[in-house]
Design a protein around this motif. Structure first.
Motif, PDB file in Angstrom:
ATOM      1  N   ARG A  46       1.026  -0.932   0.062  1.00  0.00           N
ATOM      2  CA  ARG A  46      -0.332   0.040  -0.336  1.00  0.00           C
ATOM      3  C   ARG A  46       0.843   1.127   0.447  1.00  0.00           C
ATOM      4  O   ARG A  46       2.132   1.561   0.579  1.00  0.00           O
ATOM      5  CB  ARG A  46      -0.759   0.057   0.896  1.00  0.00           C
ATOM      6  CG  ARG A  46      -1.820   0.828   1.202  1.00  0.00           C
ATOM      7  CD  ARG A  46      -2.857   0.737   2.367  1.00  0.00           C
ATOM      8  NE  ARG A  46      -3.113  -0.111   1.755  1.00  0.00           N
ATOM      9  CZ  ARG A  46      -4.296  -1.249   3.298  1.00  0.00           C
ATOM     10  NH1 ARG A  46      -3.653  -1.638   4.196  1.00  0.00           N
ATOM     11  NH2 ARG A  46      -5.062  -2.160   2.739  1.00  0.00           N
ATOM     12  N   LYS A  48       0.763   5.743  -0.577  1.00  0.00           N
ATOM     13  CA  LYS A  48      -0.312   7.193  -0.972  1.00  0.00           C
ATOM     14  C   LYS A  48       0.229   8.174  -2.522  1.00  0.00           C
ATOM     15  O   LYS A  48       1.369   7.849  -2.147  1.00  0.00           O
ATOM     16  CB  LYS A  48       0.265   7.418   0.332  1.00  0.00           C
ATOM     17  CG  LYS A  48      -1.145   7.105   1.904  1.00  0.00           C
ATOM     18  CD  LYS A  48      -2.118   6.830   1.083  1.00  0.00           C
ATOM     19  CE  LYS A  48      -3.024   8.085   1.139  1.00  0.00           C
ATOM     20  NZ  LYS A  48      -2.922   9.277   2.731  1.00  0.00           N
ATOM     21  N   VAL A  52      -4.318  10.180  -1.731  1.00  0.00           N
ATOM     22  CA  VAL A  52      -5.318   8.781  -2.008  1.00  0.00           C
ATOM     23  C   VAL A  52      -4.674   7.708  -1.923  1.00  0.00           C
ATOM     24  O   VAL A  52      -3.291   7.570  -1.924  1.00  0.00           O
ATOM     25  CB  VAL A  52      -5.773   8.796  -3.926  1.00  0.00           C
ATOM     26  CG1 VAL A  52      -5.964   6.935  -4.450  1.00  0.00           C
ATOM     27  CG2 VAL A  52      -6.768   9.852  -4.047  1.00  0.00           C
ATOM     28  N   GLU A  53      -5.127   6.061  -1.868  1.00  0.00           N
ATOM     29  CA  GLU A  53      -4.579   4.885  -0.975  1.00  0.00           C
ATOM     30  C   GLU A  53      -4.757   4.093  -2.231  1.00  0.00           C
ATOM     31  O   GLU A  53      -6.073   3.648  -2.606  1.00  0.00           O
ATOM     32  CB  GLU A  53      -5.267   4.652   0.586  1.00  0.00           C
ATOM     33  CG  GLU A  53      -4.430   3.551   0.658  1.00  0.00           C
ATOM     34  CD  GLU A  53      -5.431   2.893   1.677  1.00  0.00           C
ATOM     35  OE1 GLU A  53      -5.189   3.171   3.280  1.00  0.00           O
ATOM     36  OE2 GLU A  53      -6.302   2.114   1.194  1.00  0.00           O
ATOM     37  N   VAL A  54      -3.824   3.841  -2.780  1.00  0.00           N
ATOM     38  CA  VAL A  54      -3.150   2.724  -3.577  1.00  0.00           C
ATOM     39  C   VAL A  54      -2.992   1.722  -3.032  1.00  0.00           C
ATOM     40  O   VAL A  54      -1.658   1.737  -2.309  1.00  0.00           O
ATOM     41  CB  VAL A  54      -2.710   3.296  -4.837  1.00  0.00           C
ATOM     42  CG1 VAL A  54      -2.409   2.346  -5.971  1.00  0.00           C
ATOM     43  CG2 VAL A  54      -3.120   4.045  -5.279  1.00  0.00           C
ATOM     44  N   THR A  56      -1.121  -2.382  -3.624  1.00  0.00           N
ATOM     45  CA  THR A  56      -1.606  -2.826  -5.428  1.00  0.00           C
ATOM     46  C   THR A  56      -1.934  -5.148  -4.362  1.00  0.00           C
ATOM     47  O   THR A  56      -1.160  -5.420  -3.613  1.00  0.00           O
ATOM     48  CB  THR A  56      -0.200  -3.230  -5.538  1.00  0.00           C
ATOM     49  OG1 THR A  56       0.295  -4.612  -6.562  1.00  0.00           O
ATOM     50  CG2 THR A  56       1.234  -3.298  -4.644  1.00  0.00           C
ATOM     51  N   TYR A 102      -5.382  -3.521  -8.692  1.00  0.00           N
ATOM     52  CA  TYR A 102      -5.007  -2.291  -7.750  1.00  0.00           C
ATOM     53  C   TYR A 102      -6.169  -2.312  -6.755  1.00  0.00           C
ATOM     54  O   TYR A 102      -7.642  -2.300  -7.724  1.00  0.00           O
ATOM     55  CB  TYR A 102      -4.799  -1.311  -8.657  1.00  0.00           C
ATOM     56  CG  TYR A 102      -2.841  -1.501  -9.546  1.00  0.00           C
ATOM     57  CD1 TYR A 102      -1.596  -1.070  -8.158  1.00  0.00           C
ATOM     58  CD2 TYR A 102      -2.702  -2.362 -10.323  1.00  0.00           C
ATOM     59  CE1 TYR A 102      -0.978  -1.587  -8.464  1.00  0.00           C
ATOM     60  CE2 TYR A 102      -1.087  -2.829 -10.593  1.00  0.00           C
ATOM     61  CZ  TYR A 102      -0.161  -2.212 -10.079  1.00  0.00           C
ATOM     62  OH  TYR A 102       1.054  -2.242 -10.315  1.00  0.00           O
ATOM     63  N   ILE A 104      -8.370   0.785  -5.351  1.00  0.00           N
ATOM     64  CA  ILE A 104      -7.909   3.061  -5.256  1.00  0.00           C
ATOM     65  C   ILE A 104      -8.848   2.959  -4.368  1.00  0.00           C
ATOM     66  O   ILE A 104      -9.965   2.414  -4.308  1.00  0.00           O
ATOM     67  CB  ILE A 104      -8.247   3.720  -6.266  1.00  0.00           C
ATOM     68  CG1 ILE A 104      -6.980   2.854  -7.656  1.00  0.00           C
ATOM     69  CG2 ILE A 104      -7.932   4.852  -6.392  1.00  0.00           C
ATOM     70  CD1 ILE A 104      -6.879   4.114  -8.653  1.00  0.00           C
ATOM     71  N   ASN A 105      -8.492   3.456  -2.976  1.00  0.00           N
ATOM     72  CA  ASN A 105      -9.681   3.987  -1.650  1.00  0.00           C
ATOM     73  C   ASN A 105      -9.643   5.911  -1.936  1.00  0.00           C
ATOM     74  O   ASN A 105      -8.503   6.525  -1.211  1.00  0.00           O
ATOM     75  CB  ASN A 105      -9.442   3.925  -0.496  1.00  0.00           C
ATOM     76  CG  ASN A 105     -10.426   4.228   0.430  1.00  0.00           C
ATOM     77  OD1 ASN A 105     -10.825   5.238   0.170  1.00  0.00           O
ATOM     78  ND2 ASN A 105     -10.392   3.564   1.749  1.00  0.00           N
ATOM     79  N   THR A 106     -10.103   6.176  -2.823  1.00  0.00           N
ATOM     80  CA  THR A 106      -9.817   7.935  -3.048  1.00  0.00           C
ATOM     81  C   THR A 106     -10.861   8.477  -1.555  1.00  0.00           C
ATOM     82  O   THR A 106     -10.920   9.874  -1.662  1.00  0.00           O
ATOM     83  CB  THR A 106     -10.813   8.339  -4.226  1.00  0.00           C
ATOM     84  OG1 THR A 106     -12.423   8.430  -4.517  1.00  0.00           O
ATOM     85  CG2 THR A 106     -10.439   7.698  -5.402  1.00  0.00           C
ATOM     86  N   VAL A 227     -10.251  10.339 -11.537  1.00  0.00           N
ATOM     87  CA  VAL A 227      -9.579   9.112 -11.949  1.00  0.00           C
ATOM     88  C   VAL A 227     -10.032   9.254 -13.964  1.00  0.00           C
ATOM     89  O   VAL A 227     -10.926   8.759 -13.967  1.00  0.00           O
ATOM     90  CB  VAL A 227     -10.029   7.416 -11.480  1.00  0.00           C
ATOM     91  CG1 VAL A 227      -9.141   6.285 -12.005  1.00  0.00           C
ATOM     92  CG2 VAL A 227      -9.718   7.103 -10.543  1.00  0.00           C
ATOM     93  N   LEU A 244      -4.432   8.448 -12.520  1.00  0.00           N
ATOM     94  CA  LEU A 244      -5.075   9.502 -11.219  1.00  0.00           C
ATOM     95  C   LEU A 244      -3.909  10.465 -10.348  1.00  0.00           C
ATOM     96  O   LEU A 244      -3.122  10.152 -10.246  1.00  0.00           O
ATOM     97  CB  LEU A 244      -5.264   8.272  -9.584  1.00  0.00           C
ATOM     98  CG  LEU A 244      -5.489   8.835  -8.024  1.00  0.00           C
ATOM     99  CD1 LEU A 244      -6.191   7.408  -7.777  1.00  0.00           C
ATOM    100  CD2 LEU A 244      -4.483   9.377  -7.566  1.00  0.00           C
TER     101      LEU A 244
END
Length: 329
Positions: A46, A48, A52-54, A56, A102, A104-106, A227, A244
C-alpha cells in the motif's frame, strides 16, 4: 595427527555427510530450530498518491513455453532475446510474469483496477480476493471495478463460475468497444487466442448484467471522480490505462502495455503476437512509455514486477524500469 588436523578432519567429515542430505522435499529439522513456514501469505502493498490510498494485490503468476516465445515476440531473434531473458530471471520452461490488481480508495470510492484471474483458467492465478481481504477490505465494499480490458487474468476475478458476482455491490466499467469485442459473435474470428479466451471473458462479466457501464474510449474521460482514462488500443480494441492525480502526485496504472517489463522496455518496438492489432499495440506502448518517462510519473501495471510500483526511464532507443523501493511505504 595434530589437534588442528583432527578438527579439520572432523569438519570435513561433517561437510561430506551434509552433502549427502537431499535438498528436495522435507528438510531435516535441528532441535530448537523453528520449522520452515512454507508459501508466502496473501500479498498486498500500500502507498499514498497524494490523498489517495493505492494498494496492489498479488493475484499470482503466469508463464508460457519456450516454443511459444517465437509467437509471442515474432520480431525477436534468438540471439537477441536470450541475454534479455537472462537478465529477467529466465526459467527453463519459458517466459513468466506476475499477475496483479489494484485497489484505489479515494475517500469517495473504493475501486479496483482489474481483479485478477482464476485457477480454472490459469492454475497459478486467483489470489486477488484473498489478498484483498488480507489488505483490510472485503469484496462487498468494492463499489467499482475498472477494467483495462476483458482478458481472463484481468477479469475472471469478477466471477469464477459465470453465475456468482464476487463483487456483489460493484459497478463494472469497461469501454464499449472492448465489451462489444468480447460479446459480439461477429468479432470472434478476430480473437488471436481463440474460443477459450472468448468463453472466459463472457463468463467473467455474465452475472453483472445491468451493473455493467460501457463508456466511450476517450482521452481524459473521468470514469469515477478523480480517475481518468488513457486509451491504449492494440492489445485489444478497447484496451486502456487509468490515470489518477492527487495533490500534484500522479500514477498511471496500465493493463498490458508490457507483459515482460525488462524485455519489452528494452525492445518497445517488438510486436506482440497476442495483440489484436500488433502495429497499433506498438504505437500505444511507445506513446505511453514516452509519456510516463518524460513526465516522471509513477506507474503500475498488472504484469509489473512485485510490489507493482515504479518509474520508466528513457535509455537509448529503449527504456528501463526503476522499481519504487518498498521501504518508502
Amino acid at each position: 595427527m595434530s589437534g588442528k588436523s583432527l578438527a579439520f578432519a572432523r569438519r570435513a567429515a561433517l561437510w561430506a555427510a551434509a552433502a549427502t542430505v537431499p535438498l528436495a522435499g522435507a528438510v531435516a529439522q535441528t532441535a530448537g530450530v523453528p520449522a520452515q513456514r512454507g508459501p508466502n501469505p496473501p500479498r498486498f502493498h500500500r502507498i499514498k498518491v497524494g490523498d489517495v490510498e493505492v494498494t496492489t494485490l498479488l493475484d499470482g503468476g503466469m508463464g508460457g513455453t519456450n516454443e511459444g516465445i517465437r509467437n509471442f515476440f515474432p520480431d525477436a531473434r534468438p540471439e537477441e532475446i536470450a541475454p534479455l531473458r537472462d537478465q529477467a530471471f529466465a526459467i527453463p520452461q519459458g517466459l513468466h510474469q506476475p499477475v496483479g490488481a489494484y485497489v484505489i480508495n479515494t475517500g469517495r470510492n473504493l475501486a479496483m483496477i482489474d481483479c485478477g484471474g482464476h485457477s480454472s483458467f490459469i492454475p497459478t492465478t486467483g489470489g486477488t480476493l484473498e489478498a484483498l481481504r488480507a489488505s483490510g477490505y472485503s469484496p462487498e465494499q468494492v463499489d467499482t471495478v475498472l477494467l483495462t480490458h476483458i482478458h481472463p487474468e484481468h477479469a475472471l476475478g469478477l466471477s469464477y463460475d459465470g453465475t456468482t458476482r464476487n463483487f456483489p455491490n460493484a459497478e463494472i466499467v469497461v469501454t464499449q468497444i472492448d465489451h462489444q469485442f468480447w460479446t459480439d459473435p461477429a468479432m470472434e474470428s478476430r480473437v488471436p487466442q481463440g474460443q477459450r479466451f472468448i468463453e472466459a471473458a463472457r463468463r467473467a462479466i455474465r452475472p453483472y448484467g445491468g451493473r455493467i457501464r460501457t463508456t466511450e474510449m476517450r482521452e481524459g474521460l473521468e470514469v469515477i471522480p478523480g480517475v481518468f482514462m488513457d486509451p491504449a488500443p492494440g492489445h485489444t480494441p478497447g484496451h486502456v490505462s487509468f490515470r489518477l492525480t492527487s495533490q500534484n502526485q500522479t500514477i498511471l496504472i496500465w493493463g498490458d502495455i508490457a507483459h515482460q517489463m525488462l524485455i519489452q522496455l528494452a525492445r518497445p518496438r517488438w510486436r506482440v503476437g497476442v495483440d489484436v492489432d500488433s502495429a497499433m499495440g506498438v504505437q500505444s506502448r511507445l506513446r505511453t512509455l514516452d509519456m510516463v518517462s518524460q513526465e516522471k510519473i509513477l506507474i503500475g501495471g498488472v504484469h509489473v514486477p512485485w510490489p507493482g510500483f515504479g518509474r520508466v526511464v528513457k535509455d537509448g532507443e529503449g527504456y528501463v524500469y526503476a522499481p519504487r523501493p518498498a521501504q518508502f511505504g
